[in-house]
Write an enzyme that holds these catalytic residues in place. Structure first.
Site, PDB file in Angstrom:
ATOM      1  N   HIS A 125      14.804 114.485 -52.493  1.00 39.39           N
ATOM      2  CA  HIS A 125      15.374 114.519 -51.140  1.00 39.39           C
ATOM      3  C   HIS A 125      14.291 114.853 -50.122  1.00 39.39           C
ATOM      4  CE1 HIS A 125      18.153 114.772 -47.795  1.00 39.39           C
ATOM      5  NE2 HIS A 125      19.022 114.186 -48.582  1.00 39.39           N
ATOM      6  N   ARG A 152      29.095 103.571 -46.608  1.00 36.76           N
ATOM      7  CA  ARG A 152      28.257 103.348 -45.423  1.00 36.76           C
ATOM      8  C   ARG A 152      26.971 102.589 -45.750  1.00 36.76           C
ATOM      9  NH1 ARG A 152      26.282 109.451 -44.047  1.00 36.76           N
ATOM     10  NH2 ARG A 152      28.511 109.836 -44.226  1.00 36.76           N
ATOM     11  N   ASN A 178      15.202 105.211 -54.694  1.00 41.86           N
ATOM     12  CA  ASN A 178      16.548 105.130 -54.110  1.00 41.86           C
ATOM     13  C   ASN A 178      16.567 104.027 -53.055  1.00 41.86           C
ATOM     14  OD1 ASN A 178      18.638 105.598 -52.164  1.00 41.86           O
ATOM     15  ND2 ASN A 178      18.977 107.610 -53.039  1.00 41.86           N
ATOM     16  N   GLU A 234      19.056 118.155 -60.766  1.00 42.57           N
ATOM     17  CA  GLU A 234      18.102 117.654 -59.784  1.00 42.57           C
ATOM     18  C   GLU A 234      18.028 118.695 -58.680  1.00 42.57           C
ATOM     19  OE1 GLU A 234      18.162 113.532 -58.738  1.00 42.57           O
ATOM     20  OE2 GLU A 234      17.303 113.934 -56.756  1.00 42.57           O
ATOM     21  N   ARG A 270      28.868 105.967 -51.635  1.00 44.19           N
ATOM     22  CA  ARG A 270      29.615 106.985 -50.889  1.00 44.19           C
ATOM     23  C   ARG A 270      31.067 106.564 -50.712  1.00 44.19           C
ATOM     24  NH1 ARG A 270      27.758 110.944 -47.528  1.00 44.19           N
ATOM     25  NH2 ARG A 270      25.570 111.488 -47.807  1.00 44.19           N
ATOM     26  N   THR A 310      22.817 113.792 -47.733  1.00 48.19           N
ATOM     27  CA  THR A 310      23.312 114.855 -48.615  1.00 48.19           C
ATOM     28  C   THR A 310      22.626 116.159 -48.234  1.00 48.19           C
ATOM     29  OG1 THR A 310      23.430 113.124 -50.280  1.00 48.19           O
ATOM     30  CG2 THR A 310      23.791 115.370 -51.034  1.00 48.19           C
ATOM     31  N   HIS A 362      18.937 102.887 -48.395  1.00 49.35           N
ATOM     32  CA  HIS A 362      18.716 102.589 -46.973  1.00 49.35           C
ATOM     33  C   HIS A 362      18.306 101.150 -46.709  1.00 49.35           C
ATOM     34  CE1 HIS A 362      20.063 106.459 -46.074  1.00 49.35           C
ATOM     35  NE2 HIS A 362      19.134 107.032 -46.827  1.00 49.35           N
ATOM     36  N   HIS A 400      23.523 105.527 -54.289  1.00 52.07           N
ATOM     37  CA  HIS A 400      24.631 106.449 -54.011  1.00 52.07           C
ATOM     38  C   HIS A 400      25.797 105.658 -53.415  1.00 52.07           C
ATOM     39  CE1 HIS A 400      25.888 110.406 -51.690  1.00 52.07           C
ATOM     40  NE2 HIS A 400      26.864 109.902 -52.428  1.00 52.07           N
ATOM     41  N   GLU A 459      24.555 107.795 -58.151  1.00 47.70           N
ATOM     42  CA  GLU A 459      24.890 109.035 -57.435  1.00 47.70           C
ATOM     43  C   GLU A 459      26.296 108.942 -56.906  1.00 47.70           C
ATOM     44  OE1 GLU A 459      22.699 110.569 -54.137  1.00 47.70           O
ATOM     45  OE2 GLU A 459      20.844 110.088 -55.166  1.00 47.70           O
TER      46      GLU A 459
HETATM   47  N1  PXP Z   1      18.230 112.662 -54.856  1.00 45.59           N
HETATM   48  C1  PXP Z   1      19.500 112.805 -54.447  1.00 45.59           C
HETATM   49  C2  PXP Z   1      20.469 113.480 -55.363  1.00 45.59           C
HETATM   50  C3  PXP Z   1      19.920 112.313 -53.185  1.00 45.59           C
HETATM   51  O1  PXP Z   1      21.194 112.479 -52.779  1.00 45.59           O
HETATM   52  C4  PXP Z   1      18.985 111.623 -52.392  1.00 45.59           C
HETATM   53  C5  PXP Z   1      19.413 111.030 -51.097  1.00 45.59           C
HETATM   54  O2  PXP Z   1      20.442 110.126 -51.280  1.00 45.59           O
HETATM   55  C6  PXP Z   1      17.679 111.475 -52.876  1.00 45.59           C
HETATM   56  C7  PXP Z   1      17.319 112.027 -54.101  1.00 45.59           C
HETATM   57  C8  PXP Z   1      16.633 110.746 -52.114  1.00 45.59           C
HETATM   58  O3  PXP Z   1      16.376 111.364 -50.897  1.00 45.59           O
HETATM   59  P1  PXP Z   1      15.511 110.614 -49.821  1.00 45.59           P
HETATM   60  O4  PXP Z   1      16.226 109.358 -49.485  1.00 45.59           O
HETATM   61  O5  PXP Z   1      15.457 111.587 -48.689  1.00 45.59           O
HETATM   62  O6  PXP Z   1      14.168 110.357 -50.439  1.00 45.59           O
END
Ligand code: PXP
Length: 251
Positions: free
Chosen positions: A198, A53, A11, A155, A49, A105, A14, A47, A74
């Protein structure tokens, strides 16, 4: 890919968070996605949003254009996001709950109470060829509802397990882990493909990676943070090594 192999979805949200802190073009999340792909990521997760952001519309466009590995898009269950997904037709769409005021999330989607609405919402996405995944807590009621609405994938939200580990509350952590394990087995028995993610880190990934029913982990924040110190490629390689060790029974 072998039936038992665990996929790693990276992901890159960030990277965009850091970019947007200055409002310019760097660091570029698409460059990070391409580097992650080269480093062996099996997929990229982003994702979009409602408040944009981090990931922006142009990022999704560029990811769709440039990635060779699948994009896991996402999104919240809104008409705006559905239209965007139907325009791009990404490999996978992961439906997540979204609250404007949250930092991340925070929980899984409430599927059981919104069953009819969600069934109608995901039908056109499935018809367009997207694999629909639902981000939910390790809760049997939610898993049964996800199955009934026609999702192919769930998930499981690993946030509570990871938070308990970080807080040193090992009793809660172990209880959360048992729930994740039992619900992975349960979801798999219904024919759902099981993913998880997550908050996962080098310290928390192995017990989840060891669940035989889990086919994919989606990991972002920790890897992007670790990239500051080690670089993105070594961070991804280390995460992959730990996942492989767990899969081989080395916990
Ligand atoms: N899976 C989903 C569905 C999420 O919403 C997120 C965070 O956006 C992640 C995985 C990844 O989480 P993290 O960034 O904490 O590793």
């Amino acid at each position: 890919m072998a039936e038992n192999q665990l996929r790693l979805g990276v992901n890159i949200d960030h990277v965009a968070t850091v970019r947007n802190a200055r409002g310019g073009a760097v660091p570029d999340p698409v460059r990070a996605a391409l580097l992650a792909q080269e480093a062996g990521a099996d997929g990229i997760t982003a994702h979009l949003r409602e408040d944009r952001r981090h990931i922006m519309d142009a990022d999704i466009e560029a990811l769709m254009d440039q990635l060779k590995v699948p994009l896991n898009f996402e999104m919240a269950a809104t008409d705006e996001m559905q239209a965007i997904a139907l325009r791009h037709k990404p490999h996978a769409v992961c439906i997540v709950p979204e609250k404007r005021e949250e930092r991340t999330t925070e929980g899984g989607l409430e599927v059981a109470r919104e069953e009819n609405k969600l069934a109608h919402f995901i039908a056109p996405l499935r018809d367009a060829g997207c694999r629909v995944s639902i981000f939910i807590a390790a809760d049997q009621k939610q898993i049964e509802a996800a199955h009934r609405i026609g999702a192919e994938v769930i998930e499981l939200h690993t946030g509570a397990y990871c938070d308990a580990h970080a807080e040193g509350d090992f009793e809660t952590r172990d209880r959360e882990l048992v729930a994740l394990r039992e619900m992975s087995t349960f979801a798999h028995s219904l024919g759902l493909e099981v993913h998880a993610g997550h908050g996962l880190t080098y310290e928390t990934v192995k017990p989840v990676a060891a669940f035989p029913e889990v086919r994919e982990l989606n990991i972002g924040h920790f890897l992007i943070g670790e990239a500051i110190f080690a670089g993105l490629t070594p961070a991804i390689e280390q995460m992959r090594r730990l996942m492989n060790e767990a899969r081989a029974g080395e916990l």
